[in-house]
Design an enzyme around this catalytic site. Structure first.
Site, short mmCIF file in Angstrom:
data_model
loop_
_atom_site.label_atom_id
_atom_site.label_comp_id
_atom_site.label_asym_id
_atom_site.label_seq_id
_atom_site.Cartn_x
_atom_site.Cartn_y
_atom_site.Cartn_z
CE1 TYR A 1 -3.20 -46.00 -54.85
CE2 TYR A 1 -4.39 -46.88 -56.74
CZ TYR A 1 -3.86 -47.04 -55.47
OH TYR A 1 -3.98 -48.24 -54.83
CG HIS B 1 -1.76 -53.09 -57.65
ND1 HIS B 1 -1.36 -52.97 -56.36
CD2 HIS B 1 -0.64 -53.10 -58.40
CE1 HIS B 1 -0.06 -52.87 -56.28
NE2 HIS B 1 0.41 -52.94 -57.49
CG HIS C 1 -4.74 -46.65 -50.90
ND1 HIS C 1 -3.96 -46.86 -49.78
CD2 HIS C 1 -4.51 -47.70 -51.72
CE1 HIS C 1 -3.30 -47.99 -49.92
NE2 HIS C 1 -3.61 -48.53 -51.08
CD GLU D 1 0.60 -53.97 -52.67
OE1 GLU D 1 -0.32 -53.66 -53.45
OE2 GLU D 1 1.76 -53.55 -52.78
CG HIS E 1 -5.10 -56.06 -53.14
ND1 HIS E 1 -4.29 -57.00 -53.71
CD2 HIS E 1 -4.45 -54.88 -53.27
CE1 HIS E 1 -3.19 -56.41 -54.15
NE2 HIS E 1 -3.26 -55.13 -53.89
CG HIS F 1 5.35 -50.42 -54.18
ND1 HIS F 1 4.79 -49.64 -55.13
CD2 HIS F 1 4.35 -51.19 -53.69
CE1 HIS F 1 3.51 -49.91 -55.23
NE2 HIS F 1 3.21 -50.83 -54.36
CG ASP G 1 -4.95 -51.29 -54.53
OD1 ASP G 1 -4.94 -50.66 -53.46
OD2 ASP G 1 -4.14 -52.19 -54.79
CG ASP H 1 -1.53 -51.64 -49.28
OD1 ASP H 1 -1.55 -52.82 -49.66
OD2 ASP H 1 -1.79 -50.68 -50.03
FE1 FEO Z 1 -2.24 -53.02 -54.13
FE2 FEO Z 1 -3.22 -50.64 -51.85
O1 FEO Z 1 -2.51 -52.30 -52.43
#
Ligand code: FEO
Length: 385
Positions: A191, A144, A222, A80, A78, A24, A163, A82
């Site tokens: 990041y 996030h 991540h 999101e 979370h 994104h 995150d 991913d």
């Molecule tokens: Fe906010 Fe790695 O997703």
């Protein structure tokens, strides 16, 4: 598939996205990983999942350790995609599993997947007993998304931080003592700059909450796991969330016929002569997400663009849109550029930037600046910093 044990009975079962280059708006030159962790205890627990289309890779890693049907809990720290995209696959193969998440997490998951799944809802301070070990939850909204939370396992002194503390690095190495530390910190900074920057207040709250915990290992969602440099990364987060800048300027510019570039050089010289760290970022070759990494500790941001058809160049529009979304606090700005027929676009850019911070000066030059104009520009900059 090789089993990757991060602590006794706790396995990394995530996926490696070697080819990801765009997240994104964020250029991920090193790819990324979506980290998921499998806890083998009386209650078998999976912490986070992966992208929908990578769920088979995660399932293969899980199947090398246990029968996935035995999973009791899937913690969704979370929503999101991913980290939650793999829920569909996991609930198919582990039909008895409950999703452990907060109220906002449940609302988000229901909106994303439209499935009638079983939930175990938690709030800050709640403890989930897995048998010999426990997960303590702390809600960390906006680090996030509004639904973010982290899970701490006191018996292992281990924080599943989602995150927070992550980096976009695709690698088979899993730990911070197996990979170049400078690169991990730089990627963690990038990041932070591109994902977490607007939420400094919330990050401070998270750091406050986790500072009371005895942490030996941070398992983010991540990149690399922190086990040998935990203090360093927490200190870095404190520094970044504290919005500390240094005597540094970044000069972000585009140019058409080299006139704005000459102005950028004069401004750079002015700052250099005042002993600032100077970084020039050329929008035709530097990616906006890399520029953001330098925004983190820069006291001044200078924005330069020529005018094309009464407007600033598209590269500058893109950068300003991105910058406004990430809203760095307390920076000081200069706006400059060359124009041919009318300079109004440069003034409009300055007005736009005033919503972000103090604009110390706006400099417009018609067509090609001559040497005396550049000397004057440099002198004005030196006066104002
Ligand atoms: Fe906010 Fe790695 O997703």
């Amino acid at each position: 598939m090789r089993k990757i044990e991060v602590k006794k009975g706790i396995y990394w079962v995530g996926t490696i996205d070697w080819n990801l280059r765009y997240f994104h708006g964020y250029l991920t030159q090193k790819g990324t990983t979506y980290n998921a962790y499998l806890i083998i205890d009386e209650k078998i627990t999976l912490v986070d999942t992966t992208k929908t289309w990578m769920a088979d890779e995660m399932l293969k890693r899980i199947s090398a350790i246990i029968d996935p049907a035995k999973i009791d809990y899937i913690v969704a720290n979370h929503v999101e995609m991913d980290h939650s995209g793999g829920l569909v696959k996991m609930l198919e193969v582990a039909p008895n599993a409950k999703i452990v998440t907060c109220e906002k997490g449940r609302a988000g998951i229901e909106r994303h997947f439209k499935k009638n799944w079983p939930y175990h809802i938690v709030k800050s301070g709640d403890v989930l007993n897995l048998g010999k070990r426990n997960l303590n939850f702390v809600l960390t909204p906006m680090v996030h998304w509004p639904d973010n939370m982290v899970a701490y396992m006191p018996e292992e002194k281990l924080l599943f931080s989602n995150d927070g503390f992550g980096q976009h690095i695709a690698t088979i190495e899993r730990f911070d003592d197996e990979y170049a530390l400078g690169t991990i910190i730089e990627e963690a900074k990038k990041y932070y700059a591109n994902i977490v920057l607007p939420y400094g207040i919330q990050v401070n709250a998270e750091i406050k909450a986790v500072s009371t915990l005895d942490i030996e290992m941070i398992c983010p969602s991540h990149g690399i796991i922190w086990r040998s440099h935990v203090k360093e990364i927490i200190d870095k987060y404190q520094e970044w969330a504290g919005n500390k800048t240094k005597k540094k300027v970044i000069i972000v510019y585009d140019t058409m016929w080299n006139s704005t570039s000459k102005m950028a050089d004069a401004i750079a010289e002015g700052f250099d002569e005042k002993e600032f760290e100077v970084k020039k970022c050329f929008l035709q070759s530097d990616h906006i997400s890399d520029i953001m990494t330098d925004v983190i500790d820069a006291e001044y941001i200078c924005l330069g663009t020529p005018i094309l058809n009464r407007n600033i160049l598209p590269n500058m529009s893109a950068f300003v849109t991105y910058l406004k979304g990430l809203e760095p606090k307390g920076r000081k700005y200069f706006v400059f550029g060359s124009y041919g027929w009318a300079p109004a676009g440069i003034d409009e850019l300055a007005e736009n930037i005033k919503k972000l911070g103090e604009v110390r000066g706006v400099y417009k030059m018609n067509y090609i600046p001559d040497e005396s104009e550049l000397v004057e520009l440099k002198a004005k900059i030196k006066e104002l910093i």
